[in-house]
Design an enzyme around this catalytic site. Structure first.
Site, PDB file in Angstrom:
ATOM      1  N   GLU A 186     -23.641 -42.668  36.571  1.00  0.00           N
ATOM      2  CA  GLU A 186     -24.916 -41.672  36.584  1.00  0.00           C
ATOM      3  C   GLU A 186     -24.971 -40.531  37.588  1.00  0.00           C
ATOM      4  O   GLU A 186     -25.280 -40.684  38.703  1.00  0.00           O
ATOM      5  CB  GLU A 186     -26.246 -42.639  36.886  1.00  0.00           C
ATOM      6  CG  GLU A 186     -27.499 -42.071  36.864  1.00  0.00           C
ATOM      7  CD  GLU A 186     -28.603 -42.838  37.570  1.00  0.00           C
ATOM      8  OE1 GLU A 186     -28.316 -43.946  37.588  1.00  0.00           O
ATOM      9  OE2 GLU A 186     -29.930 -42.521  37.324  1.00  0.00           O
ATOM     10  N   LYS A 235     -24.956 -42.695  32.278  1.00  0.00           N
ATOM     11  CA  LYS A 235     -26.511 -42.317  32.239  1.00  0.00           C
ATOM     12  C   LYS A 235     -26.646 -41.111  32.726  1.00  0.00           C
ATOM     13  O   LYS A 235     -26.178 -40.686  33.861  1.00  0.00           O
ATOM     14  CB  LYS A 235     -26.934 -43.530  33.388  1.00  0.00           C
ATOM     15  CG  LYS A 235     -28.463 -43.521  33.606  1.00  0.00           C
ATOM     16  CD  LYS A 235     -28.667 -44.630  34.204  1.00  0.00           C
ATOM     17  CE  LYS A 235     -30.387 -44.562  34.647  1.00  0.00           C
ATOM     18  NZ  LYS A 235     -30.922 -45.967  35.087  1.00  0.00           N
TER      19      LYS A 235
HETATM   20  P1  13P Z   1     -35.930 -43.476  36.298  1.00  0.00           P
HETATM   21  O1  13P Z   1     -36.053 -43.706  34.951  1.00  0.00           O
HETATM   22  O2  13P Z   1     -37.357 -44.031  36.970  1.00  0.00           O
HETATM   23  O3  13P Z   1     -35.653 -42.084  36.692  1.00  0.00           O
HETATM   24  O4  13P Z   1     -35.139 -44.539  37.174  1.00  0.00           O
HETATM   25  C1  13P Z   1     -33.895 -44.800  36.403  1.00  0.00           C
HETATM   26  C2  13P Z   1     -32.710 -45.190  37.440  1.00  0.00           C
HETATM   27  O5  13P Z   1     -32.038 -46.192  37.307  1.00  0.00           O
HETATM   28  C3  13P Z   1     -32.308 -43.980  38.211  1.00  0.00           C
HETATM   29  O6  13P Z   1     -30.951 -44.348  39.010  1.00  0.00           O
END
Ligand code: 13P
Length: 340
Positions: A177, A219
């Site tokens: 991510e 992600k």
């Molecule tokens: P949000 O959808 O609140 O941005 O959080 C997702 C997430 O896991 C960020 O690391």
């Protein structure tokens, strides 16, 4: 090793009609969320809140996996069943956040690097024993004057690849991510360029470090104008730009991309995902891994009162259902009014 298991897990994470619920807020972040509803963050209030999310009946129709935090994966439901076991019984995969947070990047004012590689091999082995089948590592990329720097992108993508390689070695599917933040007044075009840079660097680092993209989930943040940009893009513009950016940078061998919500409103996060899927088919599954956009409704319905548990679970289920529809391109904004 683990080839077949990793492929099965990755496919299950992005199974048709399903997405991921992120409930992996660190101690500092969950305190902020609890402050917003005026309740104290203690081990027990955190357990009670996560309990209502994890045990919500019927969630597995829409949710393939939940990302837990170190504290939560070791906690138990009211009847004493460990949370990962509750999830397993309801057909939901247990995931675990393993980075230890974004810290200031030395020599790079305003930029962050995520830590957590020390001892990671041992921690992954422990999490696997506790029932985790996938993991998450979040890197933070900030857009501002003269940033992100190439140095920041290289440091973060290198760490993401090291983490991903260790996960696959342990039989755990890595979610990589690199979150490009919505904070700031940058335009959608600038977000596009910085997201493109970041993803190109990420997939290069994964390749260099022998990570199999077939067993990896991305992600991603959507390509969107900064929160303070006077020119906000339409739903269709965000969908078109995000797809174009992913097509330029993400190998077709990757099984799926799941989006974070990043501070978008619940409705925007759902509408953007729906618009992208309506433009499909795409080389990868396109789904969600929302934290705030799935939890805002149940958190505010709950407000720390056990009497609100059932209505909070209903609010979660409703948001999960709408995102499940969006994940298949079958959502329409008037479903929000009907639900209200
Ligand atoms: P949000 O959808 O609140 O941005 O959080 C997702 C997430 O896991 C960020 O690391």
């Amino acid at each position: 090793m683990f080839e077949r298991e990793l492929a099965t897990t990755a496919a299950a994470m992005v199974a048709p009609g399903k997405g991921i619920l992120a409930i992996d807020e660190s101690g500092g972040t969950i305190k902020k969320r609890f402050d917003s509803i005026g309740i104290e963050s203690t081990v027990e209030t955190r357990r009670a809140y996560r309990d209502l999310l994890i045990t919500a009946d019927g969630l597995s129709q829409f949710i393939s996996g939940m990302i837990l935090y170190d504290e939560t994966i070791k906690q138990v439901a009211k009847d004493g069943t460990p949370f990962p076991e509750v999830l397993r019984k309801s057909g939901i995969l247990a995931g675990i956040k393993v980075d230890t947070g974004a810290k200031d990047l030395s020599g790079a004012p305003g930029e962050k690097v995520s830590e957590g590689l020390d001892g990671l091999r041992e921690r992954l082995a422990e999490y696997r024993k506790l029932g985790a089948t996938f993991a998450k590592w979040r890197a933070v990329i900030t857009i501002g004057k003269d940033i992100p720097s190439a140095y920041c992108i290289a440091a973060n993508t290198h760490a993401l690849a090291r983490y991903a390689a260790l996960c696959q070695e342990a039989g755990i599917v890595p979610i990589v991510e690199p979150e490009v933040l919505m904070d700031g007044n940058h335009t959608l075009e600038r977000c596009f360029d910085m997201t493109e840079n970041t993803l190109l660097a990420l997939f290069h680092a994964l390749y260099q470090q022998r990570v199999r993209v077939e067993h990896t989930i991305l992600k991603a943040s959507m390509v969107i104008a900064g929160k303070d940009c006077p020119q906000q893009a339409s739903v269709q513009q965000v969908a078109a730009a995000t797809i174009r950016c992913l097509k330029r940078t993400v190998p077709a061998a990757l099984p799926g991309v799941v989006f974070l919500s990043g501070g978008q409103s619940d409705e925007d996060a759902t509408a953007h995902l729906d618009a992208m899927n309506k433009r499909g088919p795409h080389p990868w599954e396109l789904s969600f891994s929302y934290g705030r956009a799935l939890q805002a409704a149940p958190l505010h319905a709950w407000r720390g009162d056990p009497a609100n548990r059932v209505s909070a679970q209903a609010a979660l289920l409703q948001r999960a259902k709408l995102n499940s529809l969006a994940r298949s391109g079958k959502y329409s904004p008037d479903m929000e009014q009907r639900a209200a």
